[in-house]
Write an enzyme that holds these catalytic residues in place. Sequence first.
Site, PDB file in Angstrom:
ATOM      1  CD  GLU A 114      -1.376   1.781   9.074  1.00  9.96           C
ATOM      2  OE1 GLU A 114      -2.141   2.568   8.481  1.00  9.96           O
ATOM      3  OE2 GLU A 114      -0.995   0.705   8.612  1.00  9.96           O
TER       4      GLU A 114
ATOM      5  CD  GLN B 245       6.210  -2.890  50.087  1.00 10.11           C
ATOM      6  OE1 GLN B 245       6.583  -1.724  50.025  1.00 10.11           O
ATOM      7  NE2 GLN B 245       5.669  -3.402  51.184  1.00 10.11           N
TER       8      GLN B 245
ATOM      9  CG  PHE C 287      -1.930   0.974   1.392  1.00 10.09           C
ATOM     10  CD1 PHE C 287      -3.196   0.756   0.854  1.00 10.09           C
ATOM     11  CD2 PHE C 287      -1.714   2.151   2.098  1.00 10.09           C
ATOM     12  CE1 PHE C 287      -4.217   1.686   1.019  1.00 10.09           C
ATOM     13  CE2 PHE C 287      -2.727   3.090   2.262  1.00 10.09           C
ATOM     14  CZ  PHE C 287      -3.989   2.854   1.715  1.00 10.09           C
TER      15      PHE C 287
ATOM     16  NE  ARG D 234      18.271 -12.077  38.371  1.00 11.73           N
ATOM     17  CZ  ARG D 234      19.481 -12.225  37.882  1.00 11.73           C
ATOM     18  NH1 ARG D 234      19.834 -13.352  37.278  1.00 11.73           N
ATOM     19  NH2 ARG D 234      20.356 -11.257  37.972  1.00 11.73           N
TER      20      ARG D 234
HETATM   21  P1  TGC Z   1      -9.126  16.221   4.694  1.00  9.44           P
HETATM   22  O1  TGC Z   1      -8.281  16.846   3.621  1.00  9.44           O
HETATM   23  O2  TGC Z   1     -10.094  17.048   5.430  1.00  9.44           O
HETATM   24  O3  TGC Z   1      -9.944  14.979   4.162  1.00  9.44           O
HETATM   25  C1  TGC Z   1      -9.634  14.433   2.979  1.00  9.44           C
HETATM   26  C2  TGC Z   1     -10.764  13.488   2.642  1.00  9.44           C
HETATM   27  O4  TGC Z   1     -10.594  12.311   3.401  1.00  9.44           O
HETATM   28  C3  TGC Z   1     -11.751  12.069   4.191  1.00  9.44           C
HETATM   29  N1  TGC Z   1     -11.294  11.489   5.445  1.00  9.44           N
HETATM   30  C4  TGC Z   1     -11.592  10.248   5.816  1.00  9.44           C
HETATM   31  N2  TGC Z   1     -12.344   9.313   5.231  1.00  9.44           N
HETATM   32  C5  TGC Z   1     -12.452   8.138   5.861  1.00  9.44           C
HETATM   33  N3  TGC Z   1     -11.841   7.884   7.036  1.00  9.44           N
HETATM   34  C6  TGC Z   1     -11.079   8.804   7.652  1.00  9.44           C
HETATM   35  N4  TGC Z   1     -10.471   8.523   8.799  1.00  9.44           N
HETATM   36  C7  TGC Z   1     -10.931  10.058   7.044  1.00  9.44           C
HETATM   37  N5  TGC Z   1     -10.243  11.176   7.340  1.00  9.44           N
HETATM   38  C8  TGC Z   1     -10.488  12.051   6.352  1.00  9.44           C
HETATM   39  C9  TGC Z   1     -12.399  13.415   4.337  1.00  9.44           C
HETATM   40  O5  TGC Z   1     -13.770  13.249   4.621  1.00  9.44           O
HETATM   41  C10 TGC Z   1     -12.172  13.987   2.970  1.00  9.44           C
HETATM   42  O6  TGC Z   1     -13.070  13.384   2.078  1.00  9.44           O
HETATM   43  P2  TGC Z   1     -13.704  14.204   0.866  1.00  9.44           P
HETATM   44  O7  TGC Z   1     -14.523  13.201   0.135  1.00  9.44           O
HETATM   45  O8  TGC Z   1     -14.501  15.303   1.502  1.00  9.44           O
HETATM   46  O9  TGC Z   1     -12.556  14.739   0.084  1.00  9.44           O
HETATM   47  O10 TGC Z   1      -8.151  15.553   5.619  1.00  9.44           O
HETATM   48  P3  TGC Z   1      -8.180  15.702   7.132  1.00  9.44           P
HETATM   49  O11 TGC Z   1      -8.031  17.173   7.464  1.00  9.44           O
HETATM   50  O12 TGC Z   1      -9.376  15.016   7.701  1.00  9.44           O
HETATM   51  O13 TGC Z   1      -6.902  14.914   7.503  1.00  9.44           O
HETATM   52  C11 TGC Z   1      -5.785  15.516   8.042  1.00  9.44           C
HETATM   53  C12 TGC Z   1      -4.995  14.401   8.713  1.00  9.44           C
HETATM   54  C13 TGC Z   1      -3.683  14.981   9.187  1.00  9.44           C
HETATM   55  C14 TGC Z   1      -5.808  13.881   9.886  1.00  9.44           C
HETATM   56  C15 TGC Z   1      -4.782  13.288   7.689  1.00  9.44           C
HETATM   57  O14 TGC Z   1      -4.055  13.763   6.616  1.00  9.44           O
HETATM   58  C16 TGC Z   1      -4.101  12.082   8.275  1.00  9.44           C
HETATM   59  O15 TGC Z   1      -4.738  11.175   8.826  1.00  9.44           O
HETATM   60  N6  TGC Z   1      -2.754  12.018   8.172  1.00  9.44           N
HETATM   61  C17 TGC Z   1      -2.008  10.861   8.584  1.00  9.44           C
HETATM   62  C18 TGC Z   1      -1.672  10.062   7.383  1.00  9.44           C
HETATM   63  C19 TGC Z   1      -1.320   8.656   7.739  1.00  9.44           C
HETATM   64  O16 TGC Z   1      -1.920   7.999   8.564  1.00  9.44           O
HETATM   65  N7  TGC Z   1      -0.349   8.146   7.033  1.00  9.44           N
HETATM   66  C20 TGC Z   1      -0.015   6.791   7.203  1.00  9.44           C
HETATM   67  C21 TGC Z   1       0.525   6.325   5.913  1.00  9.44           C
HETATM   68  S1  TGC Z   1       0.112   4.704   5.441  1.00  9.44           S
HETATM   69  C22 TGC Z   1       0.975   3.812   6.485  1.00  9.44           C
HETATM   70  O17 TGC Z   1       1.524   4.230   7.431  1.00  9.44           O
HETATM   71  C23 TGC Z   1       1.008   2.419   6.138  1.00  9.44           C
HETATM   72  S2  TGC Z   1       2.353   1.745   6.784  1.00  9.44           S
HETATM   73  C24 TGC Z   1       2.058   0.175   6.501  1.00  9.44           C
HETATM   74  C25 TGC Z   1       3.192  -0.323   5.740  1.00  9.44           C
HETATM   75  O18 TGC Z   1       3.218  -0.167   4.504  1.00  9.44           O
HETATM   76  O19 TGC Z   1       4.080  -0.935   6.387  1.00  9.44           O
END
Ligand code: TGC
Length: 391
Positions: free
Chosen positions: A370, A286, A132, A275
């Site tokens: 994540e 404790q 992913f 141990r």
């Molecule tokens: P925003 O720009 O407002 O929203 C964008 C669109 O996304 C929708 N949305 C969601 N939909 C479903 N579930 C959720 N939890 C959602 N959060 C947001 C939102 O409704 C909107 O949809 P649309 O249709 O209106 O365009 O974004 P935000 O302001 O809500 O988000 C900001 C923030 C910082 C929370 C977000 O960018 C975030 O969560 N950042 C963290 C990114 C993250 O988790 N990265 C991880 C990368 S993947 C990973 O780590 C996999 S590692 C596994 C591996 O490969 O080993």
Amino acid sequence: MSTNPSDILDLDALLSAEERELRQKVGDFTRQRIKPDIARWYEDAVFPLELAPELGELGVLGMHLEGYGCPGRSAVEYGLAAMELEAGDSGIRTFVSVQGSLAMTAIHTWGSEEQKQEWLPRMAAGEVIGCFALTEPTAGSDPASMATFAQRDGTGDDAGWVLNGAKRWIGLASVAGVMVVWAMTDDGVHGFLVPAGTPGVTATPITQKLSMRASIQCDVVFDDVRLGPEALLPGARGLRGPFTCLNEARYGIAWGAMGAARDSYEAALAYSQDRLQFGKPLAGYQLTQEKLVNMLVEIQKGTLLALHLGRLKDAGTIRPEQISMGKLNNVREAIAVAREARSVLGGNGITTDYSPLRHAANLESVRTYEGTDEVHTLILGRHITGLGAFH
Ligand code: TGC
């Protein structure tokens, strides 16, 4: 009442017989297939690829998905499996998460019928590994700033795509048969399926890791990668596409972290009973009892939280901020438990003979991917104040 003195809240009684059976089955797998070799895999920085079909056989790959050869189990069962696997090692649970919660969920939720038929049965069996690709070298917490771009290769319905860019920290990419790649287009973010061997794709494992050593994370480069129109995931538009998959993975982590914490606690408890220091078992002091009790309190609370989230998920009412609370709390507390457990083990705790420091090191990655602690804190902060404070 539970016969396990560490199940003070009698959490076992909150599970059905079927759920307990599933937990036992996955726990047995961890005890037989992961624990005997995990120290060596960790030291040698080896991901045991041979486990993939065994995990498929066990029924934990895409286990919450229905149809296409997927097991169709409940969210609670999926969580219990994540907890048992992470009691072995976060790297193995991460493989199961990337495969099922991320790659398979993306195809199951957003893919065409042909894409689902082509990939999901083999992924559920562990014959094909998925990855992913969302995070980039300069876009981690802020995927909206991604630079990877897919340009239309011609015009009309049969026009394909040309993909350019780079991704980082992509689990299992170098062994993946199919990559789910999220890229910006002239029409916003879209997802693409990129099969292994597609010209222009290179995946290079990142080797200098002090965490998640029994796992693979890669740098991936896309250099003028030509894709047919059938590569597009037709259902996904915008960041809602990948975030929907991240919800699944974050939910599984809330459970998994408690597995690492429980294993750390059990290692510390057993060691302290055995141990002798100053003429009596460490467990009789404790200070040691306080450590053990503090660990257990957080494990029982965190497991109860994960189970509550699972019941909400099975009822179809779970909300993203609830998942954020589970991921934030349970990983944060699991690290604290693992570190405290290490202190009970004294000097022996810094060797790979014991699990707590390995779990603590792994959990540094888990609290970062994540959604970092900071991101989940701000998701919760926005929820309670109505004010976004991300930037
Ligand atoms: P925003 O720009 O407002 O929203 C964008 C669109 O996304 C929708 N949305 C969601 N939909 C479903 N579930 C959720 N939890 C959602 N959060 C947001 C939102 O409704 C909107 O949809 P649309 O249709 O209106 O365009 O974004 P935000 O302001 O809500 O988000 C900001 C923030 C910082 C929370 C977000 O960018 C975030 O969560 N950042 C963290 C990114 C993250 O988790 N990265 C991880 C990368 S993947 C990973 O780590 C996999 S590692 C596994 C591996 O490969 O080993």
